[in-house]
Scaffold this motif. Structure first.
Motif, PDB file in Angstrom:
ATOM      1  N   LEU A   1      29.108  30.605  36.533  1.00 55.36           N
ATOM      2  CA  LEU A   1      27.896  30.747  35.722  1.00 55.36           C
ATOM      3  C   LEU A   1      27.087  31.976  36.121  1.00 55.36           C
ATOM      4  O   LEU A   1      26.124  32.331  35.447  1.00 55.36           O
ATOM      5  N   SER A   2      27.474  32.600  37.223  1.00 50.01           N
ATOM      6  CA  SER A   2      26.695  33.734  37.735  1.00 50.01           C
ATOM      7  C   SER A   2      27.182  35.075  37.204  1.00 50.01           C
ATOM      8  O   SER A   2      26.664  36.117  37.606  1.00 50.01           O
ATOM      9  N   ILE A   3      28.176  35.056  36.327  1.00 48.88           N
ATOM     10  CA  ILE A   3      28.750  36.307  35.802  1.00 48.88           C
ATOM     11  C   ILE A   3      28.256  36.524  34.383  1.00 48.88           C
ATOM     12  O   ILE A   3      28.299  35.601  33.550  1.00 48.88           O
ATOM     13  N   THR A   4      27.800  37.708  34.098  1.00 49.47           N
ATOM     14  CA  THR A   4      27.338  38.028  32.748  1.00 49.47           C
ATOM     15  C   THR A   4      28.534  38.115  31.803  1.00 49.47           C
ATOM     16  O   THR A   4      29.688  38.294  32.234  1.00 49.47           O
ATOM     17  N   GLU A   5      28.283  37.996  30.512  1.00 51.59           N
ATOM     18  CA  GLU A   5      29.353  38.069  29.520  1.00 51.59           C
ATOM     19  C   GLU A   5      30.034  39.433  29.551  1.00 51.59           C
ATOM     20  O   GLU A   5      31.239  39.548  29.342  1.00 51.59           O
ATOM     21  N   SER A   6      29.247  40.477  29.821  1.00 54.20           N
ATOM     22  CA  SER A   6      29.809  41.828  29.901  1.00 54.20           C
ATOM     23  C   SER A   6      30.789  41.927  31.067  1.00 54.20           C
ATOM     24  O   SER A   6      31.899  42.450  30.931  1.00 54.20           O
ATOM     25  N   ASP A   7      30.349  41.412  32.237  1.00 54.43           N
ATOM     26  CA  ASP A   7      31.233  41.442  33.410  1.00 54.43           C
ATOM     27  C   ASP A   7      32.442  40.539  33.209  1.00 54.43           C
ATOM     28  O   ASP A   7      33.558  40.857  33.646  1.00 54.43           O
ATOM     29  N   ARG A   8      32.233  39.413  32.548  1.00 50.18           N
ATOM     30  CA  ARG A   8      33.334  38.479  32.298  1.00 50.18           C
ATOM     31  C   ARG A   8      34.409  39.150  31.431  1.00 50.18           C
ATOM     32  O   ARG A   8      35.604  39.026  31.689  1.00 50.18           O
ATOM     33  N   GLY A   9      33.972  39.854  30.396  1.00 54.01           N
ATOM     34  CA  GLY A   9      34.927  40.565  29.539  1.00 54.01           C
ATOM     35  C   GLY A   9      35.701  41.626  30.309  1.00 54.01           C
ATOM     36  O   GLY A   9      36.909  41.779  30.133  1.00 54.01           O
ATOM     37  N   PHE A  10      35.006  42.357  31.178  1.00 49.48           N
ATOM     38  CA  PHE A  10      35.655  43.387  31.995  1.00 49.48           C
ATOM     39  C   PHE A  10      36.697  42.771  32.917  1.00 49.48           C
ATOM     40  O   PHE A  10      37.828  43.265  33.040  1.00 49.48           O
ATOM     41  N   LEU A  11      36.336  41.654  33.580  1.00 47.58           N
ATOM     42  CA  LEU A  11      37.235  41.017  34.540  1.00 47.58           C
ATOM     43  C   LEU A  11      38.433  40.375  33.847  1.00 47.58           C
ATOM     44  O   LEU A  11      39.559  40.400  34.371  1.00 47.58           O
ATOM     45  N   VAL A  12      38.229  39.809  32.664  1.00 46.62           N
ATOM     46  CA  VAL A  12      39.348  39.238  31.907  1.00 46.62           C
ATOM     47  C   VAL A  12      40.341  40.337  31.530  1.00 46.62           C
ATOM     48  O   VAL A  12      41.565  40.151  31.607  1.00 46.62           O
ATOM     49  N   ASN A  13      39.818  41.493  31.127  1.00 50.04           N
ATOM     50  CA  ASN A  13      40.704  42.614  30.791  1.00 50.04           C
ATOM     51  C   ASN A  13      41.494  43.076  32.015  1.00 50.04           C
ATOM     52  O   ASN A  13      42.677  43.431  31.912  1.00 50.04           O
TER      53      ASN A  13
ATOM     54  N   MET B   1      28.329  41.200  48.629  1.00 53.30           N
ATOM     55  CA  MET B   1      29.195  41.646  47.532  1.00 53.30           C
ATOM     56  C   MET B   1      28.924  40.793  46.293  1.00 53.30           C
ATOM     57  O   MET B   1      28.826  39.565  46.389  1.00 53.30           O
ATOM     58  N   SER B   2      28.746  41.413  45.154  1.00 54.28           N
ATOM     59  CA  SER B   2      28.450  40.693  43.918  1.00 54.28           C
ATOM     60  C   SER B   2      29.650  39.868  43.484  1.00 54.28           C
ATOM     61  O   SER B   2      30.783  40.080  43.934  1.00 54.28           O
ATOM     62  N   SER B   3      29.398  38.891  42.581  1.00 51.95           N
ATOM     63  CA  SER B   3      30.477  38.040  42.067  1.00 51.95           C
ATOM     64  C   SER B   3      31.514  38.875  41.343  1.00 51.95           C
ATOM     65  O   SER B   3      32.721  38.651  41.463  1.00 51.95           O
ATOM     66  N   ARG B   4      31.044  39.880  40.597  1.00 53.95           N
ATOM     67  CA  ARG B   4      31.977  40.759  39.867  1.00 53.95           C
ATOM     68  C   ARG B   4      32.871  41.500  40.849  1.00 53.95           C
ATOM     69  O   ARG B   4      34.095  41.532  40.694  1.00 53.95           O
ATOM     70  N   SER B   5      32.294  42.086  41.875  1.00 58.13           N
ATOM     71  CA  SER B   5      33.063  42.867  42.855  1.00 58.13           C
ATOM     72  C   SER B   5      34.040  41.983  43.610  1.00 58.13           C
ATOM     73  O   SER B   5      35.198  42.377  43.856  1.00 58.13           O
ATOM     74  N   ALA B   6      33.588  40.762  43.958  1.00 56.49           N
ATOM     75  CA  ALA B   6      34.457  39.854  44.713  1.00 56.49           C
ATOM     76  C   ALA B   6      35.661  39.426  43.881  1.00 56.49           C
ATOM     77  O   ALA B   6      36.803  39.427  44.363  1.00 56.49           O
ATOM     78  N   LEU B   7      35.416  39.061  42.625  1.00 58.35           N
ATOM     79  CA  LEU B   7      36.504  38.638  41.756  1.00 58.35           C
ATOM     80  C   LEU B   7      37.447  39.792  41.427  1.00 58.35           C
ATOM     81  O   LEU B   7      38.669  39.614  41.335  1.00 58.35           O
ATOM     82  N   LEU B   8      36.877  40.976  41.249  1.00 57.14           N
ATOM     83  CA  LEU B   8      37.714  42.159  40.979  1.00 57.14           C
ATOM     84  C   LEU B   8      38.644  42.435  42.145  1.00 57.14           C
ATOM     85  O   LEU B   8      39.827  42.747  41.958  1.00 57.14           O
ATOM     86  N   GLN B   9      38.113  42.285  43.378  1.00 59.96           N
ATOM     87  CA  GLN B   9      38.931  42.497  44.561  1.00 59.96           C
ATOM     88  C   GLN B   9      40.050  41.462  44.648  1.00 59.96           C
ATOM     89  O   GLN B   9      41.193  41.780  44.970  1.00 59.96           O
ATOM     90  N   LEU B  10      39.720  40.201  44.308  1.00 58.54           N
ATOM     91  CA  LEU B  10      40.725  39.142  44.328  1.00 58.54           C
ATOM     92  C   LEU B  10      41.825  39.408  43.303  1.00 58.54           C
ATOM     93  O   LEU B  10      43.016  39.195  43.579  1.00 58.54           O
ATOM     94  N   ILE B  11      41.434  39.860  42.118  1.00 57.43           N
ATOM     95  CA  ILE B  11      42.420  40.161  41.067  1.00 57.43           C
ATOM     96  C   ILE B  11      43.359  41.273  41.512  1.00 57.43           C
ATOM     97  O   ILE B  11      44.588  41.183  41.351  1.00 57.43           O
ATOM     98  N   ASN B  12      42.784  42.319  42.101  1.00 55.67           N
ATOM     99  CA  ASN B  12      43.600  43.466  42.534  1.00 55.67           C
ATOM    100  C   ASN B  12      44.545  43.103  43.677  1.00 55.67           C
ATOM    101  O   ASN B  12      45.593  43.735  43.843  1.00 55.67           O
ATOM    102  N   ASP B  13      44.147  42.089  44.481  1.00 56.82           N
ATOM    103  CA  ASP B  13      44.963  41.700  45.638  1.00 56.82           C
ATOM    104  C   ASP B  13      45.957  40.588  45.333  1.00 56.82           C
ATOM    105  O   ASP B  13      46.644  40.114  46.230  1.00 56.82           O
ATOM    106  N   CYS B  14      46.058  40.183  44.080  1.00 53.00           N
ATOM    107  CA  CYS B  14      46.928  39.057  43.697  1.00 53.00           C
ATOM    108  C   CYS B  14      48.384  39.325  44.051  1.00 53.00           C
ATOM    109  O   CYS B  14      48.900  40.425  43.825  1.00 53.00           O
ATOM    110  N   LYS B  15      49.039  38.278  44.584  1.00 56.00           N
ATOM    111  CA  LYS B  15      50.447  38.406  44.954  1.00 56.00           C
ATOM    112  C   LYS B  15      51.381  37.714  43.965  1.00 56.00           C
ATOM    113  O   LYS B  15      52.579  37.997  43.928  1.00 56.00           O
TER     114      LYS B  15
END
Length: 537
Positions: free
Chosen positions: A31-43, A1-15
């Motif tokens: 450091l393994s996340i692109t700026e584009s993915d970082r912006g998406f995950l921050v949003n 699972m990519s870093s983006r997918s893993a972090l997205l899953q963690l965000i969605n599962d937050c309690k």
């Protein structure tokens, strides 16, 4: 699972917010996340913090402020959050969403069809519509005035302020495409403005009505003082749209209120039976409405049965039962229920004391009324409202204590309204107090010079005192001012489930007047025969 997918899953599962903060830290350091993915995950982090069940707007605002160059999606999320959370209930215009919108425009970011609905929602929650009209102008400027979602929110904004329902109608008429929300919003706007005829006209043209449509129009007519038409609308709902739209608790509560207003006991019993057949839960709202209906229709025992059968009773249900006793002058029962209510730990509210004071007024219990009036402030810390003063003035006036009643009016923290003065005038009529009654009636005429009731009361007062010259003078004054009775005197009676109305103008729709006069004359003859027979025996 990519870093983006893993972090997205963690965000969605937050309690909780603590977990969000941990993920945010990991997101910033990775450091393994692109700026584009970082912006998406921050949003996404922003969305969960501001709009999910966590609803930590403070944390979301901190995240937003940490973004160097927020994009349109980030602005939309925060504008939506402010519109949802900061719509002021007390009318204070905080304009947090609008402030963000201005900042967004300054940054050169153009709004889209998701920006304006939330801005308009924020504008609907405040009393000032001037900024809402500015937002309307921006909708046109950015070419989004054809978007159905934007227009629906525009209609809702204008409709939330009854004085601007015409603006809502203009938006509605200009829409190239409408849905059920569009129609419902304008109808609700007319109902809020008290324009029942326009609401009815639009309702009649509407296709595809849903339960919100039916509930809005039925409730609007009940609250607008036209309960008979509300019952007719309910019958139409059953015959034309029952299979598609079934009545719910809101529908039935409104219909029960209509029956209570008309005193239509048979209709009310039918509605009660309908509730049983359809399996609609008799919850607190329905149970309280049934108590009110049976009580106002004169069936106090049935109201008590409904009350006792309720598995859960809140202070509103207890207050409804106390009000029923008050309506029928059953002061002892009202106070017994009040004591029982307190024993259960339920706190009375301002409506409870309206009921208790009314019970005292109808039964002539002056001392109890005085205790209630003092206790609500000193013991229960409930602020006295104008209607409490009106009830107390009514009680004192009925008892002939005019000096005390006028003294109480003089101590009111707010200006006494027509109901307070009207209560005093009512007592004057009962006791024939011409001196006080004349002064009060003239004051009421000064407050509402076009209200025929006060002229009629003054005439009645003069007539009882034998001052026929003054009666003629007031009637001449009414003619000179063009004042006539707006509604003729009438009475209603329910026969075989049909509510019939009789007025001084006649009742041609329900019965031929010649037949009625014939029946009354025959009844009079039979009464005379009965008197003669009794005298002979």
């Amino acid at each position: 699972m990519s870093s983006r997918s893993a972090l997205l899953q963690l965000i969605n599962d937050c309690k909780n917010v603590r977990e969000l903060k941990q993920i945010h830290t990991q997101l910033v350091k990775s450091l393994s996340i692109t700026e584009s993915d970082r912006g998406f995950l921050v949003n996404r982090l922003l969305f969960v913090g501001a709009l999910s069940s966590l609803q930590s707007l403070t944390y979301a605002a901190n995240v937003f402020n940490s973004i160097k160059n927020p994009n349109l999606s980030a602005y939309n999320i925060m504008i939506r959050a402010f519109a949802s959370k900061h719509g002021s209930d007390d009318g204070e215009d905080q304009s947090l969403g609008l402030g963000l919108y201005k900042r967004m425009l300054f940054e050169g970011i153009a709004p889209d069809c998701l920006t304006f609905p939330f801005l308009l929602k924020e504008r609907a929650n405040v009393s000032d519509t001037s900024r809402g009209r500015i937002v309307h102008g921006h909708v046109v400027k950015f070419g989004l005035d054809k978007d159905i979602f934007v227009n629906n929110n525009m209609i809702s904004m204008y409709s939330s302020h009854g004085a601007f329902v015409d603006c809502a109608r203009k938006v509605f008429d200009a829409m190239p495409e409408r849905d059920v929300v569009s129609w419902n919003s304008v109808i609700v706007g007319y109902l809020r403005a008290g324009d029942l005829d326009s609401a009815s006209e639009l309702f009649g043209r509407m296709k595809g009505r849903n339960i919100i449509t039916w509930n809005s129009i039925i409730t609007g007519f009940v609250q607008g003082g036209r309960p008979r038409e509300a019952l007719q609308l309910f019958q139409e709902m059953q015959t034309t749209g029952y299979e598609a739209v079934k009545p719910d608790k809101i529908t039935m509560a409104s219909i029960l209120t209509a029956c209570a207003s008309l005193g239509a006991l048979d209709h009310g019993k039918w509605v009660h039976n309908f509730l049983r057949k359809t399996g609609i839960e008799c919850d607190l709202v329905i149970g309280t409405a049934l108590i009110d209906m049976y009580g106002k229709c004169g069936s106090v025992d049935r109201a008590v049965e409904i009350f006792r059968a309720m598995p859960v009773r809140d202070n509103l249900a207890w207050t409804a039962m106390i009000s029923v006793f008050a309506l029928h002058g059953l002061c002892e029962e009202a106070f017994r229920f009040f004591e029982e209510m307190q024993a259960l730990g339920l706190k009375p509210n301002h409506v409870t004391f309206v009921g208790l004071l009314t019970a005292c007024a109808h039964s002539g219990s002056v001392e109890r009324g005085r205790w209630c009036f003092d206790a609500m402030r000193c013991i229960y810390k409930i602020k006295r409202e104008v209607r409490h003063y009106a009830c107390m003035v009514d009680l004192l006036s009925r008892a002939g204590l005019f000096k005390e009643a006028e003294g109480l009016i003089g101590t009111m923290p707010v200006e006494p309204d027509v109901f307070v003065w009207g209560a005093l005038l009512g007592g004057c009529l009962v006791h024939g107090n011409v001196d006080v009654g004349e002064r009060v009636a003239k004051h009421l005429i000064k407050i509402e010079p076009a209200n025929h009731v006060f002229y009629a009361n003054l005439c009645d007062l003069y007539a009882r005192a034998g001052r026929i010259g003054d009666v003629k003078r007031i009637r001449a004054l009414m003619r000179a001012r063009g004042i006539q009775k707006e509604v003729p005197g009438c009475s209603m009676i329910e026969i075989d489930g049909i509510v019939r109305e009789f007025s001084v103008r006649g009742s041609a729709k329900s019965m031929i007047m010649e037949e009625l006069f014939w029946f009354l004359n025959r009844l009079g003859d039979e009464m005379k025969i009965g008197e003669n027979t009794h005298a002979f025996l």
